[in-house]
Design an enzyme around this catalytic site. Structure first.
Site, short mmCIF file in Angstrom:
data_model
loop_
_atom_site.label_atom_id
_atom_site.label_comp_id
_atom_site.label_asym_id
_atom_site.label_seq_id
_atom_site.Cartn_x
_atom_site.Cartn_y
_atom_site.Cartn_z
N GLY A 39 0.83 -1.21 0.00
CA GLY A 39 0.00 0.00 0.00
C GLY A 39 0.87 1.26 0.00
CE LYS A 92 5.06 -16.12 10.15
NZ LYS A 92 6.30 -15.41 10.51
NE ARG A 107 -11.67 -6.74 21.86
CZ ARG A 107 -11.94 -5.44 21.74
NH1 ARG A 107 -12.78 -4.85 22.56
NH2 ARG A 107 -11.37 -4.73 20.78
CE1 TYR A 146 -3.93 -13.03 -2.56
CE2 TYR A 146 -4.84 -14.44 -4.26
CZ TYR A 146 -4.86 -13.24 -3.56
OH TYR A 146 -5.79 -12.27 -3.85
P1 NAD Z 1 -2.93 -4.35 -2.73
O1 NAD Z 1 -1.67 -5.11 -2.68
O2 NAD Z 1 -2.95 -3.06 -3.50
O3 NAD Z 1 -3.49 -4.05 -1.28
C1 NAD Z 1 -3.26 -4.86 -0.17
C2 NAD Z 1 -3.01 -3.97 1.04
O4 NAD Z 1 -2.84 -4.79 2.19
C3 NAD Z 1 -1.76 -3.11 0.90
O5 NAD Z 1 -2.07 -1.80 1.28
C4 NAD Z 1 -0.76 -3.78 1.85
O6 NAD Z 1 0.21 -2.89 2.34
C5 NAD Z 1 -1.70 -4.31 2.92
N1 NAD Z 1 -1.16 -5.43 3.69
C6 NAD Z 1 -0.56 -6.55 3.23
N2 NAD Z 1 -0.23 -7.36 4.24
C7 NAD Z 1 -0.64 -6.74 5.38
C8 NAD Z 1 -0.57 -7.08 6.76
N3 NAD Z 1 -0.02 -8.23 7.18
N4 NAD Z 1 -1.06 -6.20 7.66
C9 NAD Z 1 -1.61 -5.03 7.26
N5 NAD Z 1 -1.70 -4.65 5.97
C10 NAD Z 1 -1.21 -5.51 5.04
O7 NAD Z 1 -4.03 -5.35 -3.34
P2 NAD Z 1 -5.56 -5.09 -3.75
O8 NAD Z 1 -5.71 -5.40 -5.17
O9 NAD Z 1 -6.04 -3.81 -3.22
O10 NAD Z 1 -6.26 -6.29 -2.96
C11 NAD Z 1 -6.94 -6.08 -1.74
C12 NAD Z 1 -7.58 -7.37 -1.28
O11 NAD Z 1 -8.50 -7.86 -2.26
C13 NAD Z 1 -6.57 -8.49 -1.02
O12 NAD Z 1 -6.98 -9.20 0.12
C14 NAD Z 1 -6.71 -9.37 -2.24
O13 NAD Z 1 -6.40 -10.69 -1.95
C15 NAD Z 1 -8.17 -9.19 -2.61
N6 NAD Z 1 -8.40 -9.43 -4.04
C16 NAD Z 1 -8.03 -8.51 -4.97
C17 NAD Z 1 -8.22 -8.78 -6.32
C18 NAD Z 1 -7.86 -7.80 -7.39
O14 NAD Z 1 -8.01 -8.12 -8.57
N7 NAD Z 1 -7.45 -6.60 -7.10
C19 NAD Z 1 -8.79 -10.01 -6.71
C20 NAD Z 1 -9.12 -10.93 -5.72
C21 NAD Z 1 -8.94 -10.63 -4.38
N1 UDP Z 2 -7.87 -10.55 18.95
C1 UDP Z 2 -7.51 -9.29 18.49
N2 UDP Z 2 -8.29 -8.25 18.87
C2 UDP Z 2 -9.39 -8.37 19.68
C3 UDP Z 2 -9.73 -9.66 20.12
C4 UDP Z 2 -8.95 -10.74 19.73
O1 UDP Z 2 -6.55 -9.11 17.76
O2 UDP Z 2 -10.04 -7.37 19.95
C5 UDP Z 2 -7.04 -11.70 18.54
C6 UDP Z 2 -6.49 -12.44 19.74
O3 UDP Z 2 -5.12 -12.10 19.86
C7 UDP Z 2 -6.65 -13.89 19.39
C8 UDP Z 2 -7.42 -13.93 18.09
O4 UDP Z 2 -7.88 -12.61 17.86
O5 UDP Z 2 -5.41 -14.50 19.16
C9 UDP Z 2 -8.60 -14.86 18.13
O6 UDP Z 2 -9.46 -14.45 19.16
P1 UDP Z 2 -10.53 -15.45 19.79
O7 UDP Z 2 -11.22 -14.70 20.89
O8 UDP Z 2 -11.38 -16.02 18.74
O9 UDP Z 2 -9.66 -16.64 20.31
P2 UDP Z 2 -8.75 -16.81 21.62
O10 UDP Z 2 -8.43 -15.45 22.15
O11 UDP Z 2 -9.61 -17.60 22.52
O12 UDP Z 2 -7.57 -17.53 21.09
#
Ligand code: NAD
Ligand code: UDP
Ligand code: UDP
Length: 316
Positions: A39, A92, A107, A146
């Site tokens: 982004g 992740k 929550r 993905y």
């Molecule tokens: P993009 O890469 O422009 O946007 C993704 C955003 O997520 C970016 O701003 C990036 O910095 C942020 N991001 C990535 N990992 C992150 C994390 N761990 N924590 C916080 N922010 C994080 O892509 P987009 O095209 O805008 O896609 C947005 C969503 O839509 C995605 O989930 C994508 O899988 C889904 N999607 C998009 C398309 C498409 O054609 N554009 C198609 C299918 C699904």
């Molecule tokens: N979580 C968060 N924000 C919130 C509440 C939960 O990021 O306001 C996260 C929290 O760290 C947890 C995950 O969401 O690991 C899943 O939450 P849930 O209550 O479902 O499960 P639990 O806490 O029992 O593992």
């Protein structure tokens, strides 16, 4: 009346920035959460003067505590080159990120939208793709971080719905394009437009006979928000969101060259592994349930996107 407060993860990305803008326009308060992996601040800079808009730099693979009424979970790089750059982080983000956002939604009892993808269908054996098709995904290929991540996220959404009665909305987004795609994004529409504007070679992968169905961003945002706002809580999806007009990649290259009047030549590069051969959404469910279908043709959408990139390149 108190404004609804909405969290948009990935809010500074291509789609996220359009969603933030649209929701502010509808009178919502918006919290944009992004780690700025793909982004950019320039996507949301025009929103910063709005007192109902705020940004948090945060990676959703870590817990997040905010008080909101609704969540749009879009955080995740969408372009193959970016999601394959750090595949473990991609899994992740899709899986741990989904758990954290679902935990947050649970929550605070917020409705939560998941940006799922046509990639859950993999290289589809049925055409066009309907929501009841379970897909054809290679679990160990380069796209798996993905595809499988997004599939697992869908599983989590449906289990939080069944186990915790959470209001979920799962949208399967098909290829979407438009202004604010990043220059280095690597996706086909932005690549071809930039190459054509610079009179550089147009890089078609494979023979270019693979197909995609391209949706203009304004249509998609309208579809997502209708789905979240205008359907009952018992309508969870998954629902396909995309434009059913299907083109080969070669046709796209030719349209872009023609539209720009470019001197570019088409060259053929190797096809990346696991690249799906055909993709076209069946959107009858979206049509029937929230009366949505795209209005903007590829030709019209390309004109708007070319204008954006032309201005952008001139500003560099
Ligand atoms: P993009 O890469 O422009 O946007 C993704 C955003 O997520 C970016 O701003 C990036 O910095 C942020 N991001 C990535 N990992 C992150 C994390 N761990 N924590 C916080 N922010 C994080 O892509 P987009 O095209 O805008 O896609 C947005 C969503 O839509 C995605 O989930 C994508 O899988 C889904 N999607 C998009 C398309 C498409 O054609 N554009 C198609 C299918 C699904
Ligand atoms: N979580 C968060 N924000 C919130 C509440 C939960 O990021 O306001 C996260 C929290 O760290 C947890 C995950 O969401 O690991 C899943 O939450 P849930 O209550 O479902 O499960 P639990 O806490 O029992 O593992
Ligand atoms: N593609 C291409 N040239 C490019 C970029 C992509 O031919 O410069 C092809 C790619 O191989 C795929 C299609 O265009 O078949 C769409 O690719 P994109 O990365 O935009 O999205 P995907 O649908 O594959 O996730």
């Amino acid at each position: 009346m108190k404004k609804k407060r909405v969290l948009v993860t990935g809010g500074s990305g291509f789609l996220g920035s359009h969603i933030c803008e649209h929701l502010l326009g509808k009178g919502r308060e918006v919290i944009c959460v992004d780690n700025f992996y793909t982004g950019r601040k320039e996507n949301i800079i025009h929103l910063l003067d709005n007192p109902y808009f705020e940004i948090i730099r945060h990676d959703i693979t870590f817990p997040l505590y905010v008080e909101v009424d609704e969540i749009y979970n879009l955080a995740c790089p969408a372009s193959p080159i970016h999601y394959q750059h750090d595949p473990v982080q991609t899994t992740k983000t899709t899986v741990h990120g989904a758990i954290n956002m679902l935990g947050l939604a649970k929550r605070v009892n917020a409705k939560i939208f998941q940006a799922s993808t046509s990639e859950v269908y993999g290289n589809p054996a049925i055409h066009p793709q309907t929501e009841d098709y379970w897909g054809n995904v290679n679990p160990i290929g380069l796209r798996a971080c993905y595809d499988e991540g997004k599939r697992c996220a869908e599983t989590l959404f449906f289990d939080y719905n069944r186990q915790h009665s959470l209001a979920i909305k799962v949208g399967r987004i098909f290829n979407t394009y438009g202004p604010r795609m990043a220059m280095d994004d690597g996706r086909v529409v932005s690549n071809f437009i930039i190459q054509a504007l610079r009179d550089e070679d147009i890089t078609v992968y494979g023979k270019g006979n693979q197909t995609r169905s391209f949706c203009y961003v304004d249509d998609l945002v309208d579809g997502i928000v209708r789905f979240v706002d205008n359907t009952d809580d018992d309508f969870t999806g998954p629902v396909n969101l995309g434009n059913p007009d299907e083109f080969t990649i070669l046709e796209l290259a030719q349209s872009v060259i023609e539209l720009i009047g470019s001197k570019s030549k088409i060259i053929f590069n190797p096809l990346p592994s696991d690249d799906p051969m055909r993709r076209k959404p069946d959107i009858s469910l979206a049509k029937k349930t929230f009366d949505w279908e795209p209005q903007i043709s590829l030709q019209t959408g390309l004109v708007k996107t070319v204008e954006y990139f032309d201005n952008y390149l001139k500003s560099l």
